[in-house]
Structure formats: structure tokens, C-alpha cells
Scaffold this active site. Structure first.
Site, PDB file in Angstrom:
ATOM      1  N   LYS A  83     -11.176 -17.341 -23.987  1.00 32.63           N
ATOM      2  CA  LYS A  83     -11.600 -16.288 -23.062  1.00 32.63           C
ATOM      3  C   LYS A  83     -11.755 -16.879 -21.660  1.00 32.63           C
ATOM      4  CE  LYS A  83     -15.052 -12.627 -23.698  1.00 32.63           C
ATOM      5  NZ  LYS A  83     -16.381 -12.442 -24.271  1.00 32.63           N
ATOM      6  N   VAL A  84     -11.174 -16.196 -20.680  1.00 34.51           N
ATOM      7  CA  VAL A  84     -11.312 -16.642 -19.278  1.00 34.51           C
ATOM      8  C   VAL A  84     -11.723 -15.444 -18.429  1.00 34.51           C
ATOM      9  CG1 VAL A  84      -9.568 -18.492 -19.491  1.00 34.51           C
ATOM     10  CG2 VAL A  84      -8.855 -16.228 -18.705  1.00 34.51           C
TER      11      VAL A  84
END
Ligand code: E4P
Length: 216
Positions: A83-84
Site C-alpha cells: 500500500k502506498v
């Protein structure tokens, strides 16, 4: 629509997994620190309980740091999703990791244009935050359906993962609005199954059954 739990708590995950309808997990740094556990070990345990996508978030803010962190997270388990955040560095990291076959969830999405960028960067999931938009008097559920529609018109493959869910109504609106997945807190997941008429109906069926048995 796939149903995800938004938690890093193993008891909550185990309880809902037993229902047979849990498709995946999302975590974020705030949820992980609450568990006071080693991040990697915790994510690996979650990945053993749930075979679907499990999102684990990078905490670096620059491209280089995010890539290093994301590539490491991607080795933790087969079903882990990196996740970014929806920032320039997050988009750059998403593009490079996706090219290498790493699944990326681009989080903290608050507009259709941000969702377009995430898709162009190769995101596997984009996470529009419904509740946080509602908090500032904007319609979060509307955003989910607009992104789903835009991806359909543009033939983009990125999956819409409705996040920041606060109520069962948000889940219903995400499903009707065309979201591919919806991640919700334990409390909301439990609310989905409850209905007073189900409880009352069951109570009556069982009472009738018992009194008939007693009469035999
Ligand atoms: C999504 O992946 C996030 O973890 C999440 O849904 C945030 O929700 P909140 O706004 O309730 O913190």
C-alpha cells in the site's frame, strides 16, 4: 463486491474468517501500531489466516524509500499487497513495482482525478476514503460510484476498493455504486449480518419446535 476487514487484529480476523465470506484485509500504520506487534510477523500471520489480498502500507515518504520498503513487504507473503499513499512518490513507486508484478493498493484517494492517476500508474487497487469525505460534508459514496464509472468508460483494470467505511449504509452504497471491494471495521462487518426480524423469526421457529417436541 469482495468484502474486506479493515483491521490488524488477529481475533477480529479469525472471527469473521469463520463466516466464510472474508475476501481480504487492509491494514494501515494506525491500525498496526495499536496491536503492539512486529509489523512483518503480524502481516505474515494475517496472510496465513486469509488467502485473499492483505494490504500492508509503506511509511517512507520519498520514492527511493518507498520502493525499498515496498519491495521488501512484497516478499513477506504470496498474498500481500503493497500500500502506498496517493502522492507523487507513491505514484512513482506504484508504477515501478507494478511493472515488476507487485500488486499495489494506492490509498488516501479523494478525487476522480487522483483515481485516474493511480490507474495510469498501474495500481491493482485504488482506495477512495468514503467516511473521511463525509466528515467534511462531501459525498464519499458518490466518489466511489464516479470512480467505478470512470474506470468503466476508460477501460481501466484497477479495482475500486471502498475504504474509510463507517456504516452498513456505506457498504450498501459501495456495492450499488459498482465498487469491486469494500473494506470495513469489525463493528460494521458484524452489523451487516444483524436484522431484528431475523432474530425474532428464529426465536419463534425454535420456540414452536420446542413446544411441539414437548407435546410428543
Ligand atoms: C483503508 O485501507 C484504510 O485503512 C481505512 O479504511 C481508513 O479508514 P478511517 O478513515 O476509518 O481511518
Amino acid at each position: 463486491m469482495q468484502l474486506f476487514l479493515d483491521t490488524a487484529n488477529l481475533d477480529e480476523i479469525q472471527e469473521i474468517a469463520a463466516w466464510g465470506v472474508l475476501d481480504g484485509i487492509t491494514t494501515n500504520p494506525s491500525l498496526v501500531v495499536k496491536e503492539k506487534r512486529d509489523f512483518k510477523k503480524l502481516v505474515q500471520e494475517i496472510c496465513k489466516i486469509v488467502s485473499g489480498p492483505v494490504s500492508a502500507e509503506c511509511v517512507s515518504e520519498d520514492l527511493e524509500g518507498m520502493l525499498k520498503e515496498g519491495r521488501d513487504i512484497a516478499t513477506w507473503a504470496e498474498n500481500v499487497v503493497v500500500k502506498v499513499p496517493l502522492t507523487p512518490a507513491g505514484l512513482g513507486a506504484c508504477k515501478q513495482m507494478s511493472k515488476d508484478g507487485i500488486k499495489v493498493n494506492v490509498t488516501l484517494c479523494f478525487s476522480v482525478n487522483q483515481a485516474l492517476l493511480a490507474a495510469r500508474a498501474g495500481a491493482y487497487f485504488v482506495s477512495p476514503f468514503v467516511g473521511r469525505l463525509d466528515d467534511i460534508n462531501q459525498d464519499g459514496s458518490d466518489l466511489v460510484s464516479q470512480i467505478a464509472e470512470m474506470y468503466h468508460i476508460q477501460a481501466l483494470d484497477t479495482q475500486v476498493l471502498a475504504a474509510s467505511i463507517r456504516t452498513p449504509m456505506h457498504v450498501q452504497q459501495a456495492a450499488l455504486g459498482g465498487a469491486d471491494a469494500c473494506t470495513m471495521p469489525f463493528k460494521v462487518f458484524k452489523q451487516l449480518v444483524s436484522h431484528p426480524l431475523t432474530d425474532a423469526g428464529l426465536e419463534k421457529f425454535l420456540a414452536d419446535w420446542k413446544s411441539a417436541k414437548a407435546a410428543v
